[in-house]
Scaffold this motif. Structure first.
Motif, PDB file in Angstrom:
ATOM      1  N   THR A  24       2.091   8.285  -1.697  1.00 47.31           N
ATOM      2  CA  THR A  24       3.256   8.949  -1.120  1.00 47.31           C
ATOM      3  C   THR A  24       3.482   8.486   0.313  1.00 47.31           C
ATOM      4  N   GLU A  25       2.416   7.979   0.958  1.00 44.74           N
ATOM      5  CA  GLU A  25       2.529   7.529   2.356  1.00 44.74           C
ATOM      6  C   GLU A  25       1.357   6.611   2.689  1.00 44.74           C
ATOM      7  N   PHE A  26       1.625   5.619   3.550  1.00 46.38           N
ATOM      8  CA  PHE A  26       0.573   4.775   4.109  1.00 46.38           C
ATOM      9  C   PHE A  26       0.899   4.511   5.558  1.00 46.38           C
ATOM     10  N   GLU A  27      -0.125   4.626   6.404  1.00 38.64           N
ATOM     11  CA  GLU A  27       0.061   4.403   7.834  1.00 38.64           C
ATOM     12  C   GLU A  27      -1.167   3.696   8.392  1.00 38.64           C
ATOM     13  N   ILE A  28      -0.936   2.632   9.142  1.00 44.04           N
ATOM     14  CA  ILE A  28      -2.034   1.966   9.851  1.00 44.04           C
ATOM     15  C   ILE A  28      -2.334   2.783  11.100  1.00 44.04           C
ATOM     16  N   ILE A  29      -3.599   3.173  11.252  1.00 45.57           N
ATOM     17  CA  ILE A  29      -3.967   3.993  12.409  1.00 45.57           C
ATOM     18  C   ILE A  29      -4.738   3.211  13.464  1.00 45.57           C
ATOM     19  N   HIS A  30      -5.260   2.052  13.085  1.00 45.55           N
ATOM     20  CA  HIS A  30      -5.985   1.225  14.058  1.00 45.55           C
ATOM     21  C   HIS A  30      -6.040  -0.200  13.535  1.00 45.55           C
ATOM     22  N   ASP A  31      -5.875  -1.154  14.439  1.00 42.45           N
ATOM     23  CA  ASP A  31      -6.065  -2.554  14.060  1.00 42.45           C
ATOM     24  C   ASP A  31      -6.560  -3.338  15.262  1.00 42.45           C
TER      25      ASP A  31
ATOM     26  N   LYS B 130      -4.426   5.211   6.718  1.00 41.56           N
ATOM     27  CA  LYS B 130      -4.482   6.435   5.919  1.00 41.56           C
ATOM     28  C   LYS B 130      -3.535   6.257   4.740  1.00 41.56           C
ATOM     29  N   LEU B 131      -4.052   6.471   3.546  1.00 37.73           N
ATOM     30  CA  LEU B 131      -3.254   6.403   2.334  1.00 37.73           C
ATOM     31  C   LEU B 131      -3.210   7.798   1.722  1.00 37.73           C
ATOM     32  N   GLU B 132      -2.022   8.342   1.640  1.00 31.08           N
ATOM     33  CA  GLU B 132      -1.857   9.649   0.999  1.00 31.08           C
ATOM     34  C   GLU B 132      -1.259   9.428  -0.375  1.00 31.08           C
ATOM     35  N   THR B 133      -1.831  10.124  -1.357  1.00 33.03           N
ATOM     36  CA  THR B 133      -1.328  10.042  -2.721  1.00 33.03           C
ATOM     37  C   THR B 133      -0.992  11.447  -3.195  1.00 33.03           C
TER      38      THR B 133
ATOM     39  N   GLU C 270      -4.887  12.853  -3.738  1.00 33.15           N
ATOM     40  CA  GLU C 270      -5.969  12.716  -2.756  1.00 33.15           C
ATOM     41  C   GLU C 270      -5.478  12.003  -1.508  1.00 33.15           C
ATOM     42  N   LYS C 271      -6.343  12.038  -0.474  1.00 29.64           N
ATOM     43  CA  LYS C 271      -6.121  11.235   0.723  1.00 29.64           C
ATOM     44  C   LYS C 271      -7.260  10.226   0.810  1.00 29.64           C
ATOM     45  N   PHE C 272      -6.904   9.004   1.220  1.00 24.82           N
ATOM     46  CA  PHE C 272      -7.878   7.917   1.267  1.00 24.82           C
ATOM     47  C   PHE C 272      -7.834   7.222   2.621  1.00 24.82           C
ATOM     48  N   ARG C 273      -8.950   6.617   2.960  1.00 29.59           N
ATOM     49  CA  ARG C 273      -9.052   5.757   4.126  1.00 29.59           C
ATOM     50  C   ARG C 273      -9.082   4.339   3.585  1.00 29.59           C
ATOM     51  N   VAL C 274      -8.276   3.459   4.173  1.00 29.68           N
ATOM     52  CA  VAL C 274      -8.179   2.078   3.731  1.00 29.68           C
ATOM     53  C   VAL C 274      -8.618   1.171   4.880  1.00 29.68           C
ATOM     54  N   TYR C 275      -9.495   0.232   4.568  1.00 28.00           N
ATOM     55  CA  TYR C 275      -9.961  -0.751   5.544  1.00 28.00           C
ATOM     56  C   TYR C 275      -9.680  -2.129   4.955  1.00 28.00           C
ATOM     57  N   PHE C 276      -9.191  -3.046   5.765  1.00 26.42           N
ATOM     58  CA  PHE C 276      -9.078  -4.404   5.258  1.00 26.42           C
ATOM     59  C   PHE C 276      -9.311  -5.422   6.365  1.00 26.42           C
ATOM     60  N   LEU C 277      -9.833  -6.571   5.934  1.00 27.15           N
ATOM     61  CA  LEU C 277     -10.119  -7.701   6.813  1.00 27.15           C
ATOM     62  C   LEU C 277      -9.221  -8.849   6.382  1.00 27.15           C
ATOM     63  N   ILE C 278      -8.501  -9.383   7.357  1.00 25.55           N
ATOM     64  CA  ILE C 278      -7.580 -10.492   7.108  1.00 25.55           C
ATOM     65  C   ILE C 278      -8.088 -11.704   7.885  1.00 25.55           C
ATOM     66  N   LYS C 279      -8.145 -12.832   7.207  1.00 18.07           N
ATOM     67  CA  LYS C 279      -8.508 -14.084   7.860  1.00 18.07           C
ATOM     68  C   LYS C 279      -7.412 -15.098   7.575  1.00 18.07           C
ATOM     69  N   GLU C 280      -7.162 -15.923   8.555  1.00 18.47           N
ATOM     70  CA  GLU C 280      -6.182 -16.985   8.374  1.00 18.47           C
ATOM     71  C   GLU C 280      -6.807 -18.087   7.529  1.00 18.47           C
ATOM     72  N   THR C 281      -6.158 -18.403   6.430  1.00 17.14           N
ATOM     73  CA  THR C 281      -6.615 -19.450   5.523  1.00 17.14           C
ATOM     74  C   THR C 281      -5.457 -20.409   5.291  1.00 17.14           C
TER      75      THR C 281
ATOM     76  N   LEU D 183       0.822  -1.207   0.000  1.00 19.16           N
ATOM     77  CA  LEU D 183       0.000   0.000   0.000  1.00 19.16           C
ATOM     78  C   LEU D 183       0.862   1.265   0.000  1.00 19.16           C
ATOM     79  N   LYS D 184       1.942   1.232   0.731  1.00 17.76           N
ATOM     80  CA  LYS D 184       2.818   2.410   0.830  1.00 17.76           C
ATOM     81  C   LYS D 184       3.499   2.731  -0.500  1.00 17.76           C
ATOM     82  N   THR D 185       3.861   1.701  -1.239  1.00 19.20           N
ATOM     83  CA  THR D 185       4.605   1.894  -2.485  1.00 19.20           C
ATOM     84  C   THR D 185       3.725   1.812  -3.734  1.00 19.20           C
ATOM     85  N   GLY D 186       2.459   1.448  -3.556  1.00 13.99           N
ATOM     86  CA  GLY D 186       1.591   1.288  -4.722  1.00 13.99           C
ATOM     87  C   GLY D 186       1.930   0.058  -5.533  1.00 13.99           C
ATOM     88  N   ASN D 187       2.454  -0.966  -4.870  1.00 12.31           N
ATOM     89  CA  ASN D 187       2.855  -2.189  -5.539  1.00 12.31           C
ATOM     90  C   ASN D 187       1.729  -3.217  -5.445  1.00 12.31           C
TER      91      ASN D 187
END
Length: 132
Positions: free
Chosen positions: A80-87, A99-102, A105-116, A34-38
């Motif tokens: 340009t920047e990514f930072e996890i603000i809560h998990d 928070k994803l800064e480009t 624009e600035k974006f809010r990113v949410y993700f759900l991770i499950k162990e598979t 997310l930080k590098t846009g990869n």
């Protein structure tokens, strides 16, 4: 014998705690992607199908299709920047908000991770414009 049994119980508890702690951390490839846009790096942590919301585009995609959607997003909005603000989470699932800064624009990113199959995989990912 009782001393030996106490050591076995203690060792087992330490091992269980370390497994929980190891899963409690967001995998580095996710943050780095997310930080590098990869999108290639990020998609390595996708489940085979992923619920993806990017701006107003919402759907359940295959891993390959979701990767392409993110490649297009990162071309339009280079990070340009990514930072996890809560998990948080429990046992075999966790979530994170970041928070994803480009450049544009600035974006809010949410993700759900499950162990598979013993591996933490993203099942849901949302990228929404941040309201100021």
């Amino acid at each position: 014998m009782q001393q030996f049994l106490k050591k076995i119980i203690f060792f087992t508890l330490i091992m269980l705690a370390s497994v929980s702690i190891a899963f409690a951390k967001i995998p580095d490839d996710i943050s780095k992607g997310l930080k590098t846009g990869n999108a290639n790096l990020l998609s390595k942590s996708f489940n085979s199908n992923i619920e993806l919301v990017v701006l107003d585009n919402e759907n359940v995609y295959s891993k390959a299709h979701a990767k392409q959607v993110l490649i297009d997003f990162f071309k339009k909005y280079p990070p340009t920047e990514f930072e996890i603000i809560h998990d948080g989470g429990k046992e075999h699932s966790m979530y994170a908000i970041g928070k994803l800064e480009t450049e544009k624009e600035k974006f809010r990113v949410y993700f759900l991770i499950k162990e598979t199959n013993g591996k933490p995989l993203i099942h849901q990912l949302r990228i929404e414009k941040q309201n100021n």
